[in-house]
Design an enzyme around this catalytic site. Structure first.
Site, short mmCIF file in Angstrom:
data_model
loop_
_atom_site.label_atom_id
_atom_site.label_comp_id
_atom_site.label_asym_id
_atom_site.label_seq_id
_atom_site.Cartn_x
_atom_site.Cartn_y
_atom_site.Cartn_z
N LYS A 97 -15.40 62.59 -31.39
CA LYS A 97 -15.47 63.29 -30.11
C LYS A 97 -16.30 62.51 -29.08
CE LYS A 97 -16.35 66.97 -32.59
NZ LYS A 97 -16.24 68.17 -33.41
N ASP A 120 -9.15 66.16 -35.01
CA ASP A 120 -10.43 66.73 -35.45
C ASP A 120 -10.44 68.25 -35.31
OD1 ASP A 120 -13.34 66.78 -36.13
OD2 ASP A 120 -13.44 67.52 -34.07
N SER A 166 -16.13 63.34 -37.64
CA SER A 166 -15.77 64.42 -36.72
C SER A 166 -16.61 64.32 -35.44
CB SER A 166 -16.00 65.76 -37.42
OG SER A 166 -15.97 66.83 -36.51
N ARG A 187 -11.19 72.60 -42.63
CA ARG A 187 -12.36 72.41 -43.50
C ARG A 187 -13.20 73.67 -43.56
NH1 ARG A 187 -15.10 68.13 -40.39
NH2 ARG A 187 -16.82 68.50 -41.81
N HIS A 221 -26.01 62.90 -27.80
CA HIS A 221 -25.43 64.04 -28.50
C HIS A 221 -26.46 64.67 -29.41
CE1 HIS A 221 -22.48 66.50 -30.60
NE2 HIS A 221 -23.07 66.13 -31.71
N1 URA Z 1 -19.88 69.48 -36.03
C1 URA Z 1 -18.72 68.83 -35.82
O1 URA Z 1 -18.34 68.59 -34.70
N2 URA Z 1 -17.99 68.47 -36.89
C2 URA Z 1 -18.36 68.73 -38.15
O2 URA Z 1 -17.65 68.37 -39.06
C3 URA Z 1 -19.58 69.40 -38.35
C4 URA Z 1 -20.33 69.76 -37.26
#
Ligand code: URA
Ligand code: CA
Length: 433
Positions: free
Chosen positions: A187, A161, A183, A168, A82
């Protein structure tokens, strides 16, 4: 349990229990906890932080809020990579076939580009016929047989999320290490891999602008991964200037093919070998990072990595002949040079702004609904630390429109030439704990 008590506990610096975190995430996903209480808790977390246990609990609660991909029918240790996002970041296109060439399964779920960052699927679609619309069964079969396949984002992954990130975004609580780390990791974990390699970008084109922030985020994510049973490593790499020379879909595929042949840009090549070594170690293909690097270099030198790329493209409907003949990729109508206005050394190339210049040509999307032009983009002719003579090209614009004054202006505004400058360090830190 009452949400107001959970908020007050965190506000006062308390440690939330697993039950309290689950209560919040379950309730918020279901719509029982309203946005105002979720944003209040996010702000409390922003100021009071979370310890390792809370971070792991928050991550797993979000993982469990939706579907999880089951890769158990794929043999071997599945390693995912990632990147926190950058400009001209061609690494996945090179890494996936390179690692697969060592028989390490690469079962990749990828996305499309938005804003100044590109997406792997868009880039691959520059190859005629290539598509990611394959069934789950086909995906598993391809990875078992040829060790590599890419699909688009499927299923209802981490709905908690999605909701919390959007909240947020409008409540001043994006920039919190525990919230960002959970977060991103939620994923990755929901996507099903056994091990994760993280490329945390630092600099103008990246989310984290300073060494300290990038390092904190990388450590936080590595800790979460290892605490929830997924072996995780990270590097912090430079994104003050774009990676490699190519920015734009077909141009990056060409750059990937050159890199798989061992003829790619130095920085891209180095980043690929660094990340690839971690993937190979995590995937059980080598004991040490050095041994892994040697094996990766071998499959570049003997052509196996390039052949793996051909197989991968063909397996998903693409024209594999592009690996021999890159002129089969979409071509732009115009090539326009951007000459240096003075002599000196390139001292700055602002990554995100150069990414936007490429987007103006149609290589990227300003909104999710935009269609993109796969042929267009930019080829950097110089990078930070390179000498440039007045009149020498700094960038070649590949365009399907003749008038590119807006793009030129953006490029000039974001490239600086000074008397002296040095190339930035590419790999800042390697985190393997
Ligand atoms: N990218 C994400 O997937 N989540 C965040 O909180 C910040 C950047
Ligand atoms: Ca590139």
């Amino acid at each position: 349990m009452r949400m107001v008590d959970v908020i007050a506990k965190k506000r006062d610096g308390g440690k939330l229990t697993t039950e309290e975190i689950n209560f919040f995430i379950k309730g918020y996903t279901a719509g029982d906890v309203p946005d105002y209480q979720a944003s209040s808790l996010a702000m409390a977390i922003y100021f009071q932080d979370m310890d390792d246990q809370e971070r792991a609990d928050l991550t797993m609660a979000m993982v469990e809020s939706g579907d999880q991909i089951d890769l158990s029918d794929i043999d071997g240790i599945k390693v995912d990579k990632h990147s926190t996002g950058g400009v001209g970041d061609t690494t996945t296109l090179v890494l996936a076939p390179l690692v697969a060439a060592l028989d390490i399964p690469v079962a990749k779920m990828s996305g499309r580009g938005l804003g100044h960052t590109g997406g792997t699927i868009d880039k691959l679609e520059a190859v005629e016929g290539f598509h990611v619309e394959i069934s789950d069964e086909e995906f598993v079969r391809l990875v078992n047989e040829d060790k590599i396949a890419v699909i688009g984002q499927t299923g209802n992954l981490t709905p908690a999320d999605k909701k919390l990130y959007a909240l947020r975004d409008v409540t001043g609580t994006v920039n919190s290490i525990p919230l960002i780390a959970s977060s991103i990791m939620s994923k990755k974990i929901a996507a099903g891999s056994d091990a994760i390699v993280l490329d945390v970008k630092k600099g103008a084109g990246a989310f984290m602008k300073t060494d300290e922030d990038a390092e904190q985020l990388a450590h936080a994510m590595v800790k979460i991964g290892n605490n929830v049973g997924r072996r995780t490593m990270a590097i912090i790499s430079d994104m003050s200037q774009p990676l490699g020379y190519a920015i734009g879909n077909a141009l990056e595929v060409k750059e990937a093919i050159e890199t798989l042949k061992g003829e790619g840009p130095e920085d891209l090549n180095e980043l690929v070998l660094t990340l690839g070594s971690q993937m190979v170690v995590l995937g059980g293909g080598a004991e040490t990072l050095d041994e892994a690097r040697g094996k990766l270099q071998e499959v570049i030198d003997n052509g196996k990595a390039l052949e793996k790329f051909r197989t991968f493209l063909e397996n998903q409907g693409g024209n594999g002949d592009v690996v021999d003949d890159v002129s089969l990729l979409p071509q732009a109508a115009y090539e326009i040079e951007v000459p240096a206005k003075q002599s000196g050394v390139v001292s700055r190339m602002v990554a995100d702004e150069i990414g936007i210049a490429s987007m103006l040509l149609g290589a990227g999307r300003a909104t999710k609904e935009d269609t993109i032009d796969l042929a267009v983009g930019l080829m950097l002719r110089k990078k930070v630390g390179d000498k440039a003579e007045e009149g020498e090209s700094l960038v070649t614009i590949y365009s399907n429109r003749e008038d590119v004054e807006d793009v030129k202006e953006k490029i000039y505004a974001n490239i600086e030439i000074a008397e002296q400058a040095e190339a930035p360090k590419l790999i800042h830190t390697i985190i393997t704990e």
